[in-house]
Design an enzyme around this catalytic site. Structure first.
Site, PDB file in Angstrom:
ATOM      1  N   GLY A 112      35.600  48.019  40.861  1.00 17.64           N
ATOM      2  CA  GLY A 112      34.563  47.660  41.836  1.00 17.64           C
ATOM      3  C   GLY A 112      35.111  47.488  43.249  1.00 17.64           C
ATOM      4  O   GLY A 112      34.368  47.652  44.223  1.00 17.64           O
ATOM      5  N   GLU A 115      35.345  50.890  44.582  1.00 20.15           N
ATOM      6  CA  GLU A 115      33.952  51.338  44.722  1.00 20.15           C
ATOM      7  C   GLU A 115      33.325  50.742  45.987  1.00 20.15           C
ATOM      8  O   GLU A 115      32.558  51.414  46.684  1.00 20.15           O
ATOM      9  CB  GLU A 115      33.158  50.963  43.470  1.00 20.15           C
TER      10      GLU A 115
HETATM   11  N1  CAA Z   1      38.358  40.193  37.105  1.00 20.02           N
HETATM   12  C1  CAA Z   1      38.620  38.905  36.873  1.00 20.02           C
HETATM   13  N2  CAA Z   1      39.797  38.335  37.148  1.00 20.02           N
HETATM   14  C2  CAA Z   1      40.758  39.114  37.683  1.00 20.02           C
HETATM   15  C3  CAA Z   1      40.552  40.467  37.954  1.00 20.02           C
HETATM   16  C4  CAA Z   1      39.288  41.021  37.641  1.00 20.02           C
HETATM   17  N3  CAA Z   1      38.964  42.292  37.915  1.00 20.02           N
HETATM   18  N4  CAA Z   1      41.703  40.991  38.461  1.00 20.02           N
HETATM   19  C5  CAA Z   1      42.580  39.968  38.521  1.00 20.02           C
HETATM   20  N5  CAA Z   1      42.013  38.832  38.061  1.00 20.02           N
HETATM   21  C6  CAA Z   1      42.626  37.500  37.917  1.00 20.02           C
HETATM   22  C7  CAA Z   1      43.584  37.455  36.738  1.00 20.02           C
HETATM   23  O1  CAA Z   1      42.881  37.241  35.548  1.00 20.02           O
HETATM   24  C8  CAA Z   1      44.452  36.292  37.140  1.00 20.02           C
HETATM   25  O2  CAA Z   1      43.753  35.098  36.872  1.00 20.02           O
HETATM   26  P1  CAA Z   1      44.474  33.883  36.057  1.00 20.02           P
HETATM   27  O3  CAA Z   1      45.570  33.454  36.992  1.00 20.02           O
HETATM   28  O4  CAA Z   1      43.373  32.888  35.894  1.00 20.02           O
HETATM   29  O5  CAA Z   1      44.980  34.485  34.786  1.00 20.02           O
HETATM   30  C9  CAA Z   1      44.560  36.419  38.642  1.00 20.02           C
HETATM   31  O6  CAA Z   1      43.444  37.234  39.038  1.00 20.02           O
HETATM   32  C10 CAA Z   1      45.825  37.117  39.127  1.00 20.02           C
HETATM   33  O7  CAA Z   1      45.917  38.357  38.433  1.00 20.02           O
HETATM   34  P2  CAA Z   1      47.238  38.804  37.617  1.00 20.02           P
HETATM   35  O8  CAA Z   1      47.964  37.627  37.099  1.00 20.02           O
HETATM   36  O9  CAA Z   1      46.807  39.850  36.637  1.00 20.02           O
HETATM   37  O10 CAA Z   1      48.076  39.472  38.797  1.00 20.02           O
HETATM   38  P3  CAA Z   1      49.172  40.639  38.671  1.00 20.02           P
HETATM   39  O11 CAA Z   1      49.840  40.695  39.997  1.00 20.02           O
HETATM   40  O12 CAA Z   1      50.001  40.455  37.457  1.00 20.02           O
HETATM   41  O13 CAA Z   1      48.311  41.973  38.446  1.00 20.02           O
HETATM   42  C11 CAA Z   1      46.490  43.516  38.882  1.00 20.02           C
HETATM   43  C12 CAA Z   1      47.448  42.449  39.470  1.00 20.02           C
HETATM   44  C13 CAA Z   1      47.278  44.746  38.491  1.00 20.02           C
HETATM   45  C14 CAA Z   1      45.481  43.833  39.973  1.00 20.02           C
HETATM   46  C15 CAA Z   1      45.785  42.940  37.639  1.00 20.02           C
HETATM   47  O14 CAA Z   1      45.236  41.668  37.982  1.00 20.02           O
HETATM   48  C16 CAA Z   1      44.665  43.784  37.087  1.00 20.02           C
HETATM   49  O15 CAA Z   1      44.939  44.776  36.442  1.00 20.02           O
HETATM   50  N6  CAA Z   1      43.408  43.371  37.326  1.00 20.02           N
HETATM   51  C17 CAA Z   1      42.254  44.045  36.766  1.00 20.02           C
HETATM   52  C18 CAA Z   1      41.970  45.351  37.462  1.00 20.02           C
HETATM   53  C19 CAA Z   1      40.808  46.052  36.817  1.00 20.02           C
HETATM   54  O16 CAA Z   1      40.837  46.435  35.666  1.00 20.02           O
HETATM   55  N7  CAA Z   1      39.719  46.228  37.598  1.00 20.02           N
HETATM   56  C20 CAA Z   1      38.524  46.895  37.115  1.00 20.02           C
HETATM   57  C21 CAA Z   1      37.536  45.871  36.681  1.00 20.02           C
HETATM   58  S1  CAA Z   1      36.171  46.587  35.815  1.00 20.02           S
HETATM   59  C22 CAA Z   1      35.102  47.098  37.013  1.00 20.02           C
HETATM   60  O17 CAA Z   1      35.366  47.009  38.196  1.00 20.02           O
HETATM   61  C23 CAA Z   1      33.791  47.635  36.452  1.00 20.02           C
HETATM   62  C24 CAA Z   1      32.887  48.285  37.421  1.00 20.02           C
HETATM   63  O18 CAA Z   1      33.171  49.323  37.990  1.00 20.02           O
HETATM   64  C25 CAA Z   1      31.549  47.761  37.583  1.00 20.02           C
END
Ligand code: CAA
Length: 257
Positions: A112, A115
């Site tokens: 998102g 996006e």
């Molecule tokens: N939603 C909710 N929480 C999220 C998040 C997300 N998309 N991305 C990161 N966070 C949160 C993590 O859960 C974490 O929270 P906690 O400390 O409470 O555990 C905090 O942010 C820090 O994140 P990380 O510890 O994971 O940080 P990192 O440096 O190790 O990794 C990252 C960074 C690679 C961006 C990793 O956080 C990640 O992969 N995030 C998810 C990315 C993702 O998959 N995005 C797509 C979402 S689906 C979507 O967007 C659907 C749509 O089109 C409608």
């Protein structure tokens, strides 16, 4: 307007919207989407605002996607409602916004987040930005317009590669593919975007609004972009700004818009 997940400031006719959930890497939950919608609605009708910049708080992320914690237990209906509501309230709203919107991509722009950046009219990335649509790694697909806008911006083959591999791309590669307009050092990002905005502010807001409508019409299934261009071109002739722009040219002075 008071908001809990975003901040909005206005300086020299440039509004700066900052998504402010740094601990969640600025993930977009429903509240954030509603607040962005409400604030954009207010900025749209405020004549003091000529350009809107949007960025993420902190040094790590623009927006790391839709909030996965929020939708993890959604049903089929709730999933489609999430996408529909989000597209309507934010992503389509941004794309059709009457004033230029520039995404200052200051770190992760995933799902998102990318996006949202793609819905903006222009994207500027910092050198440390990382962009991707990782949804298929979660068992879903991009739901906020990503399958459409990524293919529009970088072509079908590249879009499908990014979507099916779920891999992140660097700012440099994103620039090569035309996904971002510029790449600059992190500490220069906002100033660079403001310089771009100032160039736009010199021009007619009405004509800019018309141009945005025409470009968008070309990407819409139910509109003929050339026809919309003819209509919008004609309408410009009835505006004060057209009088001012042409008079200024003929009088060899700068126009005041
Ligand atoms: N939603 C909710 N929480 C999220 C998040 C997300 N998309 N991305 C990161 N966070 C949160 C993590 O859960 C974490 O929270 P906690 O400390 O409470 O555990 C905090 O942010 C820090 O994140 P990380 O510890 O994971 O940080 P990192 O440096 O190790 O990794 C990252 C960074 C690679 C961006 C990793 O956080 C990640 O992969 N995030 C998810 C990315 C993702 O998959 N995005 C797509 C979402 S689906 C979507 O967007 C659907 C749509 O089109 C409608």
């Amino acid at each position: 307007m008071n908001h809990s997940t975003i901040t909005s400031t206005l300086e020299d006719q440039i509004a700066l919207l900052t998504i402010n959930r740094p601990k969640q890497l600025n993930a977009l939950n429903r509240a954030t989407i509603q607040e962005l919608h409400d604030e954009l609605h207010a900025l749209n009708t405020n004549p003091e605002v000529r350009v809107v910049l949007i960025t993420g708080s902190g040094e790590k992320a623009f927006v790391a996607g839709a909030d996965i914690k929020e939708f993890a237990d959604y049903s089929v209906n709730e999933g489609s409602e999430l996408a529909q509501e989000g597209q309507q309230k934010l992503f389509d709203y941004v794309e059709h916004f009457s004033k230029p919107m520039i995404a200052a991509v200051n770190g992760f722009a995933l799902g998102g987040g990318l996006e949202l950046a793609m819905a903006c009219h222009i994207r500027v990335a910092s050198t440390n930005a990382k962009m991707g649509l990782p949804e298929v790694s979660l068992g879903v697909i991009p739901g906020y317009g990503g399958t459409q806008r990524l293919a529009q911006l970088i072509g079908k083959g590249r879009a499908l590669e990014m979507i099916t591999t779920a891999e992140m791309t660097s700012a440099a590669r994103a620039y090569e593919m035309g996904l971002v307009n510029h790449v600059v050092e992190p500490n220069e990002l906002l100033d660079f975007c403001k310089t771009l905005a100032r160039k736009m502010i010199k021009n007619s807001p009405n004509a800019i609004n018309s141009a945005i409508k025409c470009v968008n019409a070309g990407f819409s299934q139910d509109k003929d972009g050339y026809r919309v261009e003819i209509e919008e071109f004609g309408k410009c002739f009835g505006t004060e700004e057209f009088n001012e722009g042409t008079s200024a040219f003929l009088e060899k002075r700068k126009p005041q818009f």
